[in-house]
Write a protein that holds these residues in place. Structure first.
Motif, PDB file in Angstrom:
ATOM      1  N   LEU A 354       0.793  -1.152   0.047  1.00  0.00           N
ATOM      2  CA  LEU A 354      -0.132   0.087  -0.021  1.00  0.00           C
ATOM      3  C   LEU A 354       0.785   1.148   0.155  1.00  0.00           C
ATOM      4  O   LEU A 354       0.544   2.266  -0.628  1.00  0.00           O
ATOM      5  N   LYS A 355       1.978   1.115   0.607  1.00  0.00           N
ATOM      6  CA  LYS A 355       2.901   2.303   0.545  1.00  0.00           C
ATOM      7  C   LYS A 355       3.663   2.748  -0.514  1.00  0.00           C
ATOM      8  O   LYS A 355       4.153   3.917  -0.805  1.00  0.00           O
ATOM      9  N   GLN A 356       3.572   1.627  -1.548  1.00  0.00           N
ATOM     10  CA  GLN A 356       4.137   1.970  -2.793  1.00  0.00           C
ATOM     11  C   GLN A 356       3.199   2.268  -3.860  1.00  0.00           C
ATOM     12  O   GLN A 356       3.566   2.524  -4.766  1.00  0.00           O
ATOM     13  N   MET A 357       1.832   2.406  -3.511  1.00  0.00           N
ATOM     14  CA  MET A 357       0.836   2.925  -4.445  1.00  0.00           C
ATOM     15  C   MET A 357       0.754   4.399  -4.128  1.00  0.00           C
ATOM     16  O   MET A 357       1.134   5.159  -3.079  1.00  0.00           O
ATOM     17  N   ASP A 358       0.437   5.259  -5.258  1.00  0.00           N
ATOM     18  CA  ASP A 358       0.454   6.688  -5.464  1.00  0.00           C
ATOM     19  C   ASP A 358      -0.489   7.470  -4.589  1.00  0.00           C
ATOM     20  O   ASP A 358      -0.169   8.213  -3.720  1.00  0.00           O
ATOM     21  N   THR A 359      -1.530   6.469  -4.202  1.00  0.00           N
ATOM     22  CA  THR A 359      -2.746   7.006  -3.312  1.00  0.00           C
ATOM     23  C   THR A 359      -3.336   6.112  -2.543  1.00  0.00           C
ATOM     24  O   THR A 359      -2.991   4.996  -2.881  1.00  0.00           O
ATOM     25  N   PRO A 360      -4.026   6.287  -1.587  1.00  0.00           N
ATOM     26  CA  PRO A 360      -4.660   5.408  -0.788  1.00  0.00           C
ATOM     27  C   PRO A 360      -5.984   4.640  -1.568  1.00  0.00           C
ATOM     28  O   PRO A 360      -6.267   5.137  -2.702  1.00  0.00           O
ATOM     29  N   PRO A 361      -6.323   3.718  -1.045  1.00  0.00           N
ATOM     30  CA  PRO A 361      -7.404   3.032  -1.951  1.00  0.00           C
ATOM     31  C   PRO A 361      -8.554   3.710  -2.175  1.00  0.00           C
ATOM     32  O   PRO A 361      -9.133   4.468  -1.248  1.00  0.00           O
ATOM     33  N   PRO A 362      -9.249   3.804  -3.180  1.00  0.00           N
ATOM     34  CA  PRO A 362     -10.212   4.654  -3.576  1.00  0.00           C
ATOM     35  C   PRO A 362     -11.562   4.131  -2.725  1.00  0.00           C
ATOM     36  O   PRO A 362     -12.388   5.143  -2.633  1.00  0.00           O
ATOM     37  N   VAL A 363     -11.823   2.879  -2.422  1.00  0.00           N
ATOM     38  CA  VAL A 363     -12.752   2.530  -1.489  1.00  0.00           C
ATOM     39  C   VAL A 363     -12.375   1.077  -0.592  1.00  0.00           C
ATOM     40  O   VAL A 363     -11.253   0.757  -0.793  1.00  0.00           O
ATOM     41  N   ASP A 364     -13.165   0.990   0.092  1.00  0.00           N
ATOM     42  CA  ASP A 364     -12.561  -0.084   1.108  1.00  0.00           C
ATOM     43  C   ASP A 364     -12.463  -1.414   0.299  1.00  0.00           C
ATOM     44  O   ASP A 364     -13.206  -1.492  -0.635  1.00  0.00           O
ATOM     45  N   PHE A 365     -11.564  -2.338   1.062  1.00  0.00           N
ATOM     46  CA  PHE A 365     -11.453  -3.426   0.373  1.00  0.00           C
ATOM     47  C   PHE A 365     -11.081  -4.564   1.283  1.00  0.00           C
ATOM     48  O   PHE A 365     -11.040  -4.100   2.633  1.00  0.00           O
TER      49      PHE A 365
END
Length: 639
Positions: A354-365
């Motif tokens: 998750l830290k490697q992603m540019d943005t936080p998740p758009p919705v819960d998963f």
């Protein structure tokens, strides 16, 4: 004068469990009281409902059939080294089966009055009889019989496992011993210790340990000038040497060092200085073993900042698993601890991804573990089975949302691969768009499987329906579970198809309990432990728990334990299946660790008598539970 017949009996018994756990001297103490019994073919040893003899029996030569008298069915064949007729003596009840010689047979009749104290005193003997009891009962994994066996029940307290497990967790030690003789100059010893980078030198005389020299001895005796550098080892060494057996636990090792104020223990064959040294244990070894403690491993997992830092932690988990198996920790507790550690590693891979992603998740998963990990039964490093479930979004947002979670899933599955979880050969992973779906898409997919259950749909259900949430929003998985159970309730025919699929696994044994081996392919002449023994129990538990609409239990033996509560009339069978599934998983795990593989395919030639015996004891439970499925769900109508 030596009793040669008695000695021959002792030598024979020593080859077979549980007598193999006894010293030869212990066997020789009661073998003079053993009676040799000859039985012609078709002669009766004992009848059903008759009072138990004062002896139980071991087959020396020949074969004894244990027969259900009302229909003449042979439920078990006892051959060379097998025990029968013992359980009624321990449980104080009549024989439940008839024992009949299938051929000319020679038996050893062992007085129960001599053997019962041994069972009480020797934990290994008692454990063996509990786990694989060859008596006149069809079901050796019966929970009732298991409880009656010794008249006592040994409970393992799962509370405070962090400190409790130190009492049983073995400590790893060095087997590379560097030694010198008492007359060796200490200057020579110091140079050798420095060159090898070791902190202790064992002093041996005639191959036996007589003393030890440590860094502390040089500091306190030589550097201070008390002893000259020209002195011999016998002047500086600590003697007599303090020795212990090799099966020390962490707690025992710590207490031994504190008690004697020392930093090294010498481990010998029998724990005394009178036998050869096997290894040396240092405080550093204890610290490394403490590093394999569950609570320490979980904390270490959370501190990892890169995926590659998790690899040595996974190795620590495997070391912990080996120790638990060696110490015979109950499989339910072992599985729970190892599964939680595996989940902790997976969670950290997800956090780092998750830290490697540019943005936080758009919705819960929610990240779902499927298959063996979903059932908390993945003890060895097997391949991945996982899925990603995300919250509903509008049609306009679907592509962007799915692309985000697919990128995240690829990072996670790649990270899991790097720490030891192989990619799934069938690509049943969240990095596959088929397994990275919204809650609505998963509902539609599972509805299709349930309402149109072809072979592929049944197979997908069998894998997916064992899911367990590892990370994310639990409400999403609860919503999906409610949908699945509601759909199954409206389409009960699905259970028939699922039960029929569960019966497709081949039988583990053929006529007279012979193992059925693979006939061709890469594993020709091997026994498929997963497909022929474990999967029938796993599949049956899944069908039955679904039929009762029980949510939140994915573990196989926990499912059977729940079924035993829901169906008291079948509790005996369900508890036996619970016990058998744990025994088989332990067996597979031990084989996998021994051969550094998945433990699935077993070479019977490499198994000893005890191992083959324990394996066969699970087969009756498999046969019985499959009969329940066939009758209850009328599987013949879909075949």
């Amino acid at each position: 004068m030596q009793n040669t017949i008695s000695d021959r009996i002792a030598d024979f018994l020593k080859k077979y469990p549980p007598f193999s756990y006894l010293q030869l001297e212990e066997l020789q103490a009661f073998t003079p009281e053993i009676t040799i019994v000859y039985k012609e073919k078709d002669s009766i040893v004992f009848e059903r409902d008759s009072k138990p003899h004062l002896f139980f029996y071991v087959v020396h030569q020949g074969a004894i059939g244990l027969i259900r008298k009302e229909d003449g069915i042979i439920l078990d064949i006892c051959d060379e080294g097998d025990i029968f007729g013992l359980r009624p003596l321990m449980a104080n009840e009549n024989y439940r089966l008839q024992a009949k010689a299938q051929e000319e047979t020679i038996l050893y009749a062992i007085p129960i009055s001599l053997f019962k104290p041994i069972v009480k005193q020797n934990m290994d003997v008692g454990s063996f009889l509990v786990e694989s009891f060859a008596s006149n009962t069809r079901n050796p994994y019966s929970n009732t019989h298991k409880g009656q066996l010794l008249g006592d029940s040994v409970q393992f307290n799962p509370n405070n496992t962090g400190s409790r497990l130190l009492d049983v967790q073995p400590v790893e030690f060095s087997t590379k011993i560097t030694s010198a003789k008492p007359g060796t100059a200490i200057q020579t010893i110091a140079k050798k210790m420095s060159k090898k980078g070791i902190g202790a030198m064992l002093i041996e005389k005639d191959g036996l340990p007589v003393g030890i020299i440590t860094d502390k001895d040089f500091r306190n005796k030589v550097v201070t000038g008390i002893v000259p550098i020209t002195a011999k080892a016998k002047v500086v060494m600590s003697s007599p040497v303090i020795t212990y057996p090799t099966n020390l636990t962490i707690t025992q090792a710590q207490m031994a060092m504190m008690k004697s104020g020392i930093s090294h223990l010498v481990l010998t064959q029998d724990g005394t200085p009178n036998t050869k040294a096997i290894g040396i244990l240092s405080k550093h070894d204890i610290m490394l073993s403490l590093g394999n403690n569950p609570s320490v491993l979980v904390k270490a997992t959370r501190r990892c900042k890169h995926v590659d830092e998790l690899a040595p932690i996974k190795k620590g988990v495997m070391n912990l698993l080996k120790g638990y198996l060696e110490q015979n920790i109950p499989m339910s507790l072992t599985s729970k601890i190892i599964s939680e550690l595996n989940d902790a590693c997976t969670k950290q891979v997800i956090r780092l991804s998750l830290k490697q992603m540019d943005t936080p998740p758009p919705v819960d998963f929610a990240w779902l573990a499927m298959g063996s990990q979903g059932r908390s039964e993945q003890l060895l490093h097997t391949d991945q089975d996982n899925a990603l479930l995300f919250a509903s979004v509008s049609e306009a947002q679907m592509k962007v949302t799915r692309d985000y979670f697919l990128r995240l899933a690829k990072l996670i599955t790649k990270g899991l691969h790097e720490i030891g979880y192989a990619f799934c050969p069938a690509d049943m992973m969240a990095s596959n768009p088929k397994w990275c779906l919204s809650i609505d898409e998963f509902k539609r997919a599972t509805s299709k499987w349930i309402t149109n259950p072809g072979p592929d749909e049944v197979l997908l259900s069998a894998i997916f329906f064992d899911y367990n949430i590892v990370y994310g929003n639990k409400e999403l998985t609860d919503d999906l579970s409610s949908h699945i159970f509601a759909t199954v309730a409206h389409y009960p025919m699905f259970l028939t198809h699922l039960a029929s699929g569960a019966l497709q696994n081949p039988s583990p044994s053929g006529f007279f309990r012979k193992f059925l081996l693979e006939q061709d392919g890469a594993h020709k002449d091997f026994f498929d432990l997963k497909r022929r023994a474990l999967m029938p129990l796993i599949d049956a538990a899944r069908v039955l728990i679904l039929s009762h609409q029980v949510k939140g239990i994915s573990n196989t033996w926990q499912r059977y334990e729940k079924l035993a509560l829901l169906e008291p009339n079948n509790a005996e069978l369900y508890l036996s299946c619970s016990y058998a599934s744990k025994a088989l998983l332990k067996f597979r795990t031990r084989q996998g660790l021994l051969h550094n593989d998945s433990g699935r395919y077993i070479s019977l030639e490499k198994l000893n008598k005890e191992e083959r015996m324990k394996l066969k004891r699970t087969f009756s439970s498999i046969k019985d539970i499959q009969e329940v499925l066939a009758v209850r769900f009328m599987t013949s109508i879909v075949r």
